[in-house]
Design a protein around this motif. Structure first.
Motif, PDB file in Angstrom:
ATOM      1  N   TYR A  86       0.832  -1.205   0.000  1.00  0.00           N
ATOM      2  CA  TYR A  86       0.000   0.000   0.000  1.00  0.00           C
ATOM      3  C   TYR A  86       0.865   1.254   0.000  1.00  0.00           C
ATOM      4  CZ  TYR A  86      -3.076   3.651   1.810  1.00  0.00           C
ATOM      5  OH  TYR A  86      -3.754   4.823   1.999  1.00  0.00           O
ATOM      6  N   GLN A  87       1.896   1.283   0.835  1.00  0.00           N
ATOM      7  CA  GLN A  87       2.764   2.466   0.918  1.00  0.00           C
ATOM      8  C   GLN A  87       3.465   2.724  -0.411  1.00  0.00           C
ATOM      9  OE1 GLN A  87       5.640   2.411   4.097  1.00  0.00           O
ATOM     10  NE2 GLN A  87       6.661   4.244   3.364  1.00  0.00           N
ATOM     11  N   ARG A  88       4.014   1.671  -1.010  1.00  0.00           N
ATOM     12  CA  ARG A  88       4.728   1.840  -2.290  1.00  0.00           C
ATOM     13  C   ARG A  88       3.763   2.253  -3.397  1.00  0.00           C
ATOM     14  NH1 ARG A  88       8.229   3.900  -4.973  1.00  0.00           N
ATOM     15  NH2 ARG A  88       9.101   2.799  -6.744  1.00  0.00           N
ATOM     16  N   PHE A  89       2.557   1.645  -3.418  1.00  0.00           N
ATOM     17  CA  PHE A  89       1.563   1.988  -4.435  1.00  0.00           C
ATOM     18  C   PHE A  89       1.174   3.461  -4.336  1.00  0.00           C
ATOM     19  CE2 PHE A  89      -2.795   2.582  -5.862  1.00  0.00           C
ATOM     20  CZ  PHE A  89      -2.699   2.115  -7.158  1.00  0.00           C
ATOM     21  N   THR A  90       0.932   3.956  -3.122  1.00  0.00           N
ATOM     22  CA  THR A  90       0.533   5.366  -2.977  1.00  0.00           C
ATOM     23  C   THR A  90       1.677   6.308  -3.358  1.00  0.00           C
ATOM     24  OG1 THR A  90       1.017   5.318  -0.597  1.00  0.00           O
ATOM     25  CG2 THR A  90      -1.269   4.937  -1.258  1.00  0.00           C
ATOM     26  N   GLU A  91       2.926   5.893  -3.095  1.00  0.00           N
ATOM     27  CA  GLU A  91       4.077   6.695  -3.540  1.00  0.00           C
ATOM     28  C   GLU A  91       4.116   6.782  -5.056  1.00  0.00           C
ATOM     29  OE1 GLU A  91       7.506   4.773  -1.869  1.00  0.00           O
ATOM     30  OE2 GLU A  91       7.065   5.453   0.167  1.00  0.00           O
ATOM     31  N   ILE A  92       3.920   5.646  -5.720  1.00  0.00           N
ATOM     32  CA  ILE A  92       3.932   5.610  -7.184  1.00  0.00           C
ATOM     33  C   ILE A  92       2.783   6.451  -7.740  1.00  0.00           C
ATOM     34  CG2 ILE A  92       3.567   4.103  -9.188  1.00  0.00           C
ATOM     35  CD1 ILE A  92       5.087   1.921  -7.552  1.00  0.00           C
ATOM     36  N   GLN A  93       1.594   6.310  -7.154  1.00  0.00           N
ATOM     37  CA  GLN A  93       0.434   7.076  -7.620  1.00  0.00           C
ATOM     38  C   GLN A  93       0.652   8.578  -7.467  1.00  0.00           C
ATOM     39  OE1 GLN A  93      -1.151   5.051  -9.653  1.00  0.00           O
ATOM     40  NE2 GLN A  93      -3.135   5.705  -8.927  1.00  0.00           N
ATOM     41  N   SER A  94       1.301   8.981  -6.384  1.00  0.00           N
ATOM     42  CA  SER A  94       1.513  10.418  -6.178  1.00  0.00           C
ATOM     43  C   SER A  94       2.415  11.009  -7.255  1.00  0.00           C
ATOM     44  CB  SER A  94       2.086  10.693  -4.786  1.00  0.00           C
ATOM     45  OG  SER A  94       3.421  10.260  -4.699  1.00  0.00           O
ATOM     46  N   LYS A  95       3.251  10.170  -7.870  1.00  0.00           N
ATOM     47  CA  LYS A  95       4.112  10.636  -8.966  1.00  0.00           C
ATOM     48  C   LYS A  95       3.449  10.473 -10.327  1.00  0.00           C
ATOM     49  CE  LYS A  95       8.219   9.518  -6.333  1.00  0.00           C
ATOM     50  NZ  LYS A  95       9.307   8.568  -6.119  1.00  0.00           N
ATOM     51  N   ALA A  96       2.516   9.512 -10.442  1.00  0.00           N
ATOM     52  CA  ALA A  96       1.914   9.174 -11.736  1.00  0.00           C
ATOM     53  C   ALA A  96       0.683  10.007 -12.071  1.00  0.00           C
ATOM     54  CB  ALA A  96       1.539   7.697 -11.771  1.00  0.00           C
ATOM     55  N   ILE A  97       0.045  10.577 -11.040  1.00  0.00           N
ATOM     56  CA  ILE A  97      -1.153  11.374 -11.293  1.00  0.00           C
ATOM     57  C   ILE A  97      -1.029  12.734 -10.627  1.00  0.00           C
ATOM     58  CG2 ILE A  97      -2.667   9.360 -11.553  1.00  0.00           C
ATOM     59  CD1 ILE A  97      -3.728   9.845  -8.763  1.00  0.00           C
ATOM     60  N   LYS A  98      -1.710  13.692 -11.191  1.00  0.00           N
ATOM     61  CA  LYS A  98      -1.800  15.038 -10.613  1.00  0.00           C
ATOM     62  C   LYS A  98      -3.277  15.304 -10.374  1.00  0.00           C
ATOM     63  CE  LYS A  98      -0.643  19.259  -9.549  1.00  0.00           C
ATOM     64  NZ  LYS A  98      -0.181  19.530  -8.222  1.00  0.00           N
ATOM     65  N   VAL A 112      -8.291  14.688 -12.291  1.00  0.00           N
ATOM     66  CA  VAL A 112      -7.069  13.891 -12.224  1.00  0.00           C
ATOM     67  C   VAL A 112      -6.470  13.788 -13.618  1.00  0.00           C
ATOM     68  CG1 VAL A 112      -6.098  11.620 -11.705  1.00  0.00           C
ATOM     69  CG2 VAL A 112      -7.927  12.545 -10.272  1.00  0.00           C
ATOM     70  N   LEU A 113      -5.180  14.057 -13.704  1.00  0.00           N
ATOM     71  CA  LEU A 113      -4.416  13.876 -14.935  1.00  0.00           C
ATOM     72  C   LEU A 113      -3.471  12.701 -14.722  1.00  0.00           C
ATOM     73  CD1 LEU A 113      -3.238  14.755 -17.731  1.00  0.00           C
ATOM     74  CD2 LEU A 113      -1.644  16.200 -16.419  1.00  0.00           C
ATOM     75  N   GLU A 114      -3.593  11.669 -15.573  1.00  0.00           N
ATOM     76  CA  GLU A 114      -2.634  10.575 -15.566  1.00  0.00           C
ATOM     77  C   GLU A 114      -1.451  11.024 -16.415  1.00  0.00           C
ATOM     78  OE1 GLU A 114      -4.517   7.022 -16.964  1.00  0.00           O
ATOM     79  OE2 GLU A 114      -5.775   6.851 -15.181  1.00  0.00           O
ATOM     80  N   LYS A 115      -0.316  11.219 -15.792  1.00  0.00           N
ATOM     81  CA  LYS A 115       0.823  11.803 -16.479  1.00  0.00           C
ATOM     82  C   LYS A 115       1.370  10.928 -17.605  1.00  0.00           C
ATOM     83  CE  LYS A 115       2.281  14.385 -12.409  1.00  0.00           C
ATOM     84  NZ  LYS A 115       3.334  14.547 -11.394  1.00  0.00           N
ATOM     85  N   ASP A 116       1.304   9.605 -17.456  1.00  0.00           N
ATOM     86  CA  ASP A 116       1.885   8.743 -18.492  1.00  0.00           C
ATOM     87  C   ASP A 116       0.993   8.612 -19.715  1.00  0.00           C
ATOM     88  OD1 ASP A 116       0.017   7.285 -17.050  1.00  0.00           O
ATOM     89  OD2 ASP A 116       1.140   5.409 -17.140  1.00  0.00           O
ATOM     90  N   THR A 117      -0.333   8.608 -19.544  1.00  0.00           N
ATOM     91  CA  THR A 117      -1.249   8.438 -20.682  1.00  0.00           C
ATOM     92  C   THR A 117      -1.898   9.743 -21.119  1.00  0.00           C
ATOM     93  OG1 THR A 117      -3.136   8.029 -19.237  1.00  0.00           O
ATOM     94  CG2 THR A 117      -1.828   6.103 -19.930  1.00  0.00           C
TER      95      THR A 117
END
Length: 156
Positions: A86-98, A112-117
């Protein structure tokens, strides 16, 4: 529901919103109940094995709650989302979405903006967007409201 049976909860940030997960564990009966946003998605009564994993989905995300003994009749509860803690997933999400919370007139939008897509979501619904060349790292987004007006959301 007896609040004493809820042993863990998590808020999982996904593009379509923040999903609240509750885990209820009867440590004498083995009963397990998982709720996502208040809706029961797993219900098991009278399980003889008090430890183990529960697999379920939240939208397209695969989730796993692990029940592990920590000594005596105590247990630890952990959540994995898409194979990550959960901790790692939320860290990744905080970088992947705005995410922006936008208040317009009497309406509130969670954008929400998905930065990669470059997919854009508003209040849990994926929007049709027209992508253009990104210059000067600016986002100009127009949200069509129930009154059919476009509202600019500027981010610099």
């Amino acid at each position: 529901m007896m609040m004493g049976d809820v042993v863990a909860f998590w808020d999982v940030p996904l593009s379509d919103g923040i999903h609240h997960i509750e885990f209820e564990h009867g440590t004498t009966s083995g009963k397990r109940i998982i709720r996502v946003n208040g809706k029961e998605v797993v219900h098991r009564d009278w399980m003889f094995k008090l430890v183990g994993d529960e697999l379920f989905s939240v939208g397209s995300a695969r989730c796993l709650i692990k029940v592990e003994p920590v000594g005596g009749f105590s247990y630890s509860y952990s959540l994995e989302v898409n194979g990550k803690s959960y901790q790692r997933f939320t860290e990744i999400q905080s970088k992947a979405i705005k995410t922006w919370i936008v208040h317009v007139r009497n309406e509130t939008f969670r954008v929400v903006l998905e930065k990669d897509t470059l997919d854009v979501w508003a209040n849990g619904k994926k929007l049709e967007v027209m992508h253009g060349l990104q210059i000067l790292n600016e986002l100009h987004l127009y949200i069509r409201t129930q009154h059919q007006t476009s509202i600019p959301v500027d981010h610099h």
